[in-house]
Design a protein around this motif. Structure first.
Motif, PDB file in Angstrom:
ATOM      1  N   ALA A  54       0.834  -1.208   0.000  1.00  0.00           N
ATOM      2  CA  ALA A  54       0.000   0.000   0.000  1.00  0.00           C
ATOM      3  C   ALA A  54       0.868   1.257   0.000  1.00  0.00           C
ATOM      4  CB  ALA A  54      -0.937  -0.008   1.203  1.00  0.00           C
ATOM      5  N   LEU A  55       1.978   1.237   0.764  1.00  0.00           N
ATOM      6  CA  LEU A  55       2.880   2.392   0.804  1.00  0.00           C
ATOM      7  C   LEU A  55       3.499   2.652  -0.568  1.00  0.00           C
ATOM      8  CD1 LEU A  55       4.741   1.867   4.215  1.00  0.00           C
ATOM      9  CD2 LEU A  55       3.137   3.703   3.641  1.00  0.00           C
ATOM     10  N   MET A  56       3.915   1.578  -1.232  1.00  0.00           N
ATOM     11  CA  MET A  56       4.506   1.721  -2.570  1.00  0.00           C
ATOM     12  C   MET A  56       3.488   2.290  -3.555  1.00  0.00           C
ATOM     13  SD  MET A  56       7.581   0.465  -2.182  1.00  0.00           S
ATOM     14  CE  MET A  56       8.353  -0.514  -0.896  1.00  0.00           C
ATOM     15  N   ALA A  57       2.278   1.739  -3.512  1.00  0.00           N
ATOM     16  CA  ALA A  57       1.234   2.185  -4.436  1.00  0.00           C
ATOM     17  C   ALA A  57       0.868   3.643  -4.182  1.00  0.00           C
ATOM     18  CB  ALA A  57       0.002   1.288  -4.303  1.00  0.00           C
ATOM     19  N   LEU A  58       0.755   4.011  -2.902  1.00  0.00           N
ATOM     20  CA  LEU A  58       0.419   5.392  -2.564  1.00  0.00           C
ATOM     21  C   LEU A  58       1.524   6.350  -2.992  1.00  0.00           C
ATOM     22  CD1 LEU A  58      -1.169   4.918   0.977  1.00  0.00           C
ATOM     23  CD2 LEU A  58      -2.343   5.642  -1.121  1.00  0.00           C
ATOM     24  N   PHE A  59       2.764   5.907  -2.881  1.00  0.00           N
ATOM     25  CA  PHE A  59       3.883   6.744  -3.338  1.00  0.00           C
ATOM     26  C   PHE A  59       3.755   7.017  -4.834  1.00  0.00           C
ATOM     27  CE2 PHE A  59       8.017   6.876  -5.468  1.00  0.00           C
ATOM     28  CZ  PHE A  59       8.537   8.037  -4.917  1.00  0.00           C
ATOM     29  N   SER A 414      -6.150  -6.210  -8.935  1.00  0.00           N
ATOM     30  CA  SER A 414      -4.916  -6.693  -8.314  1.00  0.00           C
ATOM     31  C   SER A 414      -3.699  -6.299  -9.146  1.00  0.00           C
ATOM     32  CB  SER A 414      -4.977  -8.216  -8.162  1.00  0.00           C
ATOM     33  OG  SER A 414      -3.762  -8.711  -7.655  1.00  0.00           O
ATOM     34  N   LYS A 415      -3.780  -6.458 -10.474  1.00  0.00           N
ATOM     35  CA  LYS A 415      -2.671  -6.071 -11.347  1.00  0.00           C
ATOM     36  C   LYS A 415      -2.474  -4.559 -11.334  1.00  0.00           C
ATOM     37  CE  LYS A 415      -2.779  -9.870 -14.694  1.00  0.00           C
ATOM     38  NZ  LYS A 415      -2.962 -10.222 -16.118  1.00  0.00           N
ATOM     39  N   PHE A 416      -3.565  -3.822 -11.194  1.00  0.00           N
ATOM     40  CA  PHE A 416      -3.490  -2.363 -11.130  1.00  0.00           C
ATOM     41  C   PHE A 416      -2.669  -1.930  -9.917  1.00  0.00           C
ATOM     42  CE2 PHE A 416      -5.109   1.714  -9.599  1.00  0.00           C
ATOM     43  CZ  PHE A 416      -5.054   2.498 -10.743  1.00  0.00           C
ATOM     44  N   VAL A 417      -2.963  -2.515  -8.766  1.00  0.00           N
ATOM     45  CA  VAL A 417      -2.210  -2.199  -7.549  1.00  0.00           C
ATOM     46  C   VAL A 417      -0.767  -2.683  -7.681  1.00  0.00           C
ATOM     47  CG1 VAL A 417      -2.051  -2.577  -5.061  1.00  0.00           C
ATOM     48  CG2 VAL A 417      -4.287  -2.268  -6.128  1.00  0.00           C
ATOM     49  N   ASP A 418      -0.588  -3.861  -8.287  1.00  0.00           N
ATOM     50  CA  ASP A 418       0.767  -4.384  -8.507  1.00  0.00           C
ATOM     51  C   ASP A 418       1.602  -3.431  -9.357  1.00  0.00           C
ATOM     52  OD1 ASP A 418       0.294  -6.625  -7.026  1.00  0.00           O
ATOM     53  OD2 ASP A 418      -0.124  -7.928  -8.743  1.00  0.00           O
ATOM     54  N   ALA A 419       0.967  -2.825 -10.359  1.00  0.00           N
ATOM     55  CA  ALA A 419       1.679  -1.885 -11.230  1.00  0.00           C
ATOM     56  C   ALA A 419       2.111  -0.649 -10.442  1.00  0.00           C
ATOM     57  CB  ALA A 419       0.798  -1.485 -12.405  1.00  0.00           C
ATOM     58  N   LEU A 420       1.213  -0.134  -9.599  1.00  0.00           N
ATOM     59  CA  LEU A 420       1.569   1.016  -8.766  1.00  0.00           C
ATOM     60  C   LEU A 420       2.690   0.654  -7.803  1.00  0.00           C
ATOM     61  CD1 LEU A 420      -1.967   2.459  -7.895  1.00  0.00           C
ATOM     62  CD2 LEU A 420      -0.268   3.467  -9.431  1.00  0.00           C
TER      63      LEU A 420
END
Length: 656
Positions: A54-59, A414-420
């Motif tokens: 979540a931290l990576m995606a939010l960044f 899931s892939k969308f979050v993985d990409a972020l």
């Protein structure tokens, strides 16, 4: 950041793992962890994994927002950016390779992370006051301590995520700087001004590169790597030694966006190297082909591993100018590898992949929409419709749409979050390396070392361009060992390019920047620190040094072409007098490359005797040296030997 997913199926049949090298995701991961520091990460599971993701995606979301809409002071924006990098970096990278426990982070890592992050956040919160203090900040002990902690935290993260080669350069320059300048001034300049950590490299990283890394992560999940490899198979798979030619084409396409020679070698190579070995290529040659082609992906327009945008910023020219300038040298580079691969296939009598096992063009045409994100990105940036970061943001949206409509590899939440998440992870190493490049530039600026280097090289070369080019080449190869593409160029632009642009040497700015960029990149395949070649050798299960030497021979164009455009910028479409001049350069360079490749390979229609190999090399080099006389002499030699070899092969076919 890499395109090929390790768990996807290869586009064509490959040989068993025990015969050809790497065949499982575990094998690929092992090679990545050995040669790519970005793959040596902590293991998080359960709730901690969700939190870190979540931290990576939010960044990533934050970075897109800031680069598009933020009007904050650069000191505030970049401090928060670096604070975020430190948090993500220490959450991802352990102190040592292989010493990782699940859901474990040592207390000392927590302390370093908190102190480093706190240093940059303190600066962000007090930026206006500190800027007003100017040099008086050196009289406040707290500010000096904060500066030291922030710099040390970045240096330690660099050791973990990037490696020691760049730190050796940084360390040597810091020692030199501290012996020449008062330590308080050094800390102030490196931490609190835009001449150090927050120099051009990290500014460009936060403003442009991070968005393009996120774009690459989304593009990966559209399935475009599979499309590129299938396209390369359809184009060249059935020709002599087809798999090696597939490796050249697919690595050029995938590598231009990946930004990592090692990452591209391992991910694409896990498919292409076994194919090459199955066809009959030696392991050291197969690994070398993939390493040379993957490294060349960094010089392939329009993206050039994100370095194209840095070059535009450094030279104060448009991105379209950089991309256009890079086309001809890149074509020559890959043509040289392609010729060498073809000659090796003919020498070994290798065949291609049976046509019934290859993808059909009529099927691939249906997937042409996968190129839409790249087309939109290049089109918007090249036409200056909007800023580069806005164009990248639009391209990300197009990639998402493409992923949603791709039935074979549909983009899920899931892939969308993985990409972020992948975008955030991919930014860490690049940002840290750019920060180190800023320290390098800062040390050079504070001490005036740049002018001393220029004076020294001009003195040693006595103003002779060729000698200066050779000395600069050696500097670039040493400084570029093990350094990521973008940071590599930043270091070269700060240290080596000004040397060549000195009036006493006389290289044009565009040619100087491309020269140092090329030789910084080929450090990845040049012994002794040839990380991309060593990664290729691990997949091919071949001797590392033999693989590196083969890769250097295959990439011979990268060692010759920069000298051509340094002496004759017309190859870069600079100072072009006529269309004929460009055509002459293209034709003579291609024939010259053919001659050099044949000389190194030792085969044309039959094996070439040592004397003819020397003549071919001399003739090829003659054609690549600017000048009509050298072109004519070289052409006579190369064409003459080709005819002699062909005639001899017809007379005595049994001796081939």
């Amino acid at each position: 950041m890499s395109f090929w997913k390790k768990d996807e199926k290869a586009p064509v049949n490959t040989a068993p793992v025990e015969d050809t090298g790497v065949g499982t995701a575990a094998d690929v991961d092992a090679v990545m962890k050995k040669y790519d520091r970005e793959s040596n990460v902590r293991v998080w599971e359960g709730t901690p994994k969700t939190v870190v993701k979540a931290l990576m995606a939010l960044f990533s979301v934050y970075s897109i927002y800031v680069t598009l809409f933020s009007t904050a002071l650069p000191e505030i924006r970049l401090s928060v950016f670096l604070a975020s990098i430190l948090v993500m970096g220490y959450l991802n990278f352990p102190a040592r390779k292989g010493h990782v426990k699940v859901n474990s982070m040592p207390w000392y890592d927590v302390i370093i992370m908190v102190l480093g992050t706190g240093s940059f956040l303190y600066y962000a919160a007090n930026a206006e006051r500190i800027i007003k203090l100017s040099l008086r900040a050196t009289k406040e002990p707290l500010l000096l301590v904060i500066g030291v902690l922030g710099i040390l935290a970045l240096i330690e993260l660099c050791r973990r995520s990037v490696g020691l080669p760049i730190l050796c350069v940084v360390g040597a320059l810091l020692v030199y700087t501290f012996t020449r300048v008062q330590w308080k001034l050094v800390i102030y300049n490196l931490f609190y001004t835009t001449t150090g950590v927050m120099n051009t490299p990290i500014n460009v990283c936060a403003k442009y590169i991070v968005v393009f890394i996120i774009f690459g992560a989304f593009l990966e999940r559209t399935g475009i790597a599979q499309f590129f490899i299938s396209l390369a198979n359809a184009i060249a798979g059935s020709s002599a030694g087809g798999p090696a030619k597939v490796a050249v084409i697919s690595s050029a396409l995938c590598g231009m966006v990946s930004g990592s020679s090692v990452g591209n070698t391992v991910t694409t190579g896990s498919v292409t190297i076994p194919m090459m070995k199955k066809t009959g290529y030696a392991g050291e040659f197969a690994g070398a082909v993939e390493a040379a082609a993957s490294t060349g992906g960094q010089i392939m327009p329009p993206i050039m591993g994100a370095a194209a945008f840095l070059m535009a910023e450094y030279m104060n020219v448009s991105y379209a100018t950089v991309a256009l300038t890079a086309i001809l040298p890149a074509v020559l580079y890959f043509t040289g590898i392609y010729i060498a691969v073809h000659l090796e296939a003919k020498k070994l009598g290798l065949k291609g992949i049976p046509k019934d096992q290859l993808p059909k063009f009529r099927v691939l045409v249906k997937k042409i929409y996968l190129l839409a994100p790249l087309v939109v990105l290049v089109g918007m940036v090249a036409t200056n419709m909007k800023t580069m970061q806005f164009s990248a943001a639009v391209a990300i949206l197009v990639a998402i749409l493409v992923g949603l409509i791709n039935p074979d590899d549909r983009l899920t939440f899931s892939k969308f979050v993985d990409a972020l998440e992948a975008g955030g992870k991919g930014t860490i190493t690049v940002a840290v390396a750019c920060a180190m490049a800023g320290i390098v530039a800062g040390c050079i600026t504070v001490t005036g070392l740049a002018s001393k280097l220029i004076t020294a090289i001009v003195s040693v070369s006595s103003g002779h361009m060729m000698i200066a080019l050779v000395l600069t080449m050696l500097c670039c190869i040493v400084l570029g060992m093990g350094v990521p593409t973008t940071a590599n160029y930043c270091i070269m632009a700060a240290t080596c390019a000004p040397i060549l642009m000195n009036p006493a040497i006389g290289v044009t700015p565009m040619a100087a920047h491309f020269f140092v960029f090329y030789f910084g990149i080929v450090a990845d395949i040049t012994p002794p620190v040839a990380l991309a070649a060593y990664a290729g050798s691990a997949i091919a299960k071949a001797p590392p040094m033999k693989t590196a030497i083969n890769a250097t021979k295959l990439a011979i164009a990268a060692f010759i072409v920069p000298y051509i455009f340094a002496m004759n910028p017309a190859m870069l479409l600079v100072n072009v007098e006529s269309v004929f001049q460009v055509v002459q350069i293209i034709i003579s360079s291609l024939i010259g490359l053919f001659g050099v490749a044949a000389a190194l390979n030792g085969f044309l229609y039959r094996r070439i005797n040592p004397l003819f190999r020397l003549l071919l090399a001399a003739g090829g080099l003659g054609m690549m040296i600017p000048g009509t006389l050298t072109d004519v002499v070289g052409l006579v030699v190369v064409v003459g030997i080709v005819f002699l070899q062909r005639a001899a092969a017809k007379r005595s076919p049994e001796l081939q």
